[in-house]
Motif scaffolding. Structure first.
Motif: not given
Length: 212
Positions: A179-189
């Motif tokens: 879940r953290l990884l998905m959030i960081f990817l969303w922030i990066w995008y």
């Protein structure tokens, strides 16, 4: 050969997915000393204090303590004020990317007891009221907008006979790495997308100026 490589890649993907789905638990306590333990599958992977200096040694050294040592020293020297400040700062993070990151954390247990003391009974009562006016709304705001708190017990009590205020706390929380990884990817995008939009806007402005 290609089939073997495919099975190997599939196995590696499965292992990686398993690691990302295993919850990471953190258990924090403060009873005159700050203690932190992080576990994965019940196995401790990090402890505080561990190899780090004790709070007493950190206080004696001329260099300023950092990170957990600084937090431990603040809680030990001025526990009530430090706790209220920490809760307020957490409540103020209920915006932007920080909110999304904190929302991935589930607090399984929150136990917090603050004891307010002082030389004057009227001042103790006034301080206790002030602490309650800040602490309870801040924790409610955190629970409603930032963190999921399953169980909580927060009390603020005056001690008219004591001389030193004190804090006792126990927090158990967990997070799923995926879940953290998905959030960081969303922030990066989102950051990348905003940067591209900004660059296109600047190019459009330059082109419009050149046309005139």
């Amino acid at each position: 050969m290609a089939q073997i490589i495919g099975y190997c890649l599939l196995g590696l993907f499965g292992i990686l997915l398993f690691i990302l789905l295993v919850p990471v638990y953190a258990h924090v306590t403060f009873h005159e000393e700050l203690q932190l333990k992080v576990c994965v599958l019940g196995i401790p992977v990090f402890r505080y204090p561990g190899a780090e200096k004790s709070i007493e040694k950190a206080a004696e050294t001329p260099s300023e303590p950092e990170g957990l040592s600084a937090l431990a020293l603040r809680l030990k020297t001025d526990g009530v004020a430090a706790t209220v400040s920490l809760v307020k700062q957490t409540a103020e993070l209920a915006v932007g990317a920080a909110r999304r990151i904190l929302a991935a954390i589930t607090v399984d247990k929150l136990y917090l007891q603050l004891v307010v003391t002082g030389d004057d009974a009227a001042k103790v009562a006034e301080t206790t009221g002030g602490v309650c006016a800040v602490l309870y709304p801040a924790i409610t705001a955190i629970q409603q907008t930032v963190l999921r708190i399953r169980r909580r017990s927060v009390t603020v009590t005056p001690d008219f006979l004591g001389t030193n205020g004190r804090v006792e706390a126990e927090v158990t929380a967990h997070v799923v790495p995926l879940r953290l990884l998905m959030i960081f990817l969303w922030i990066w995008y989102q950051n990348k997308r905003n940067k591209e939009v900004s660059q296109h806007g600047e190019q459009g402005t330059e082109s419009h100026g050149a046309f005139h």
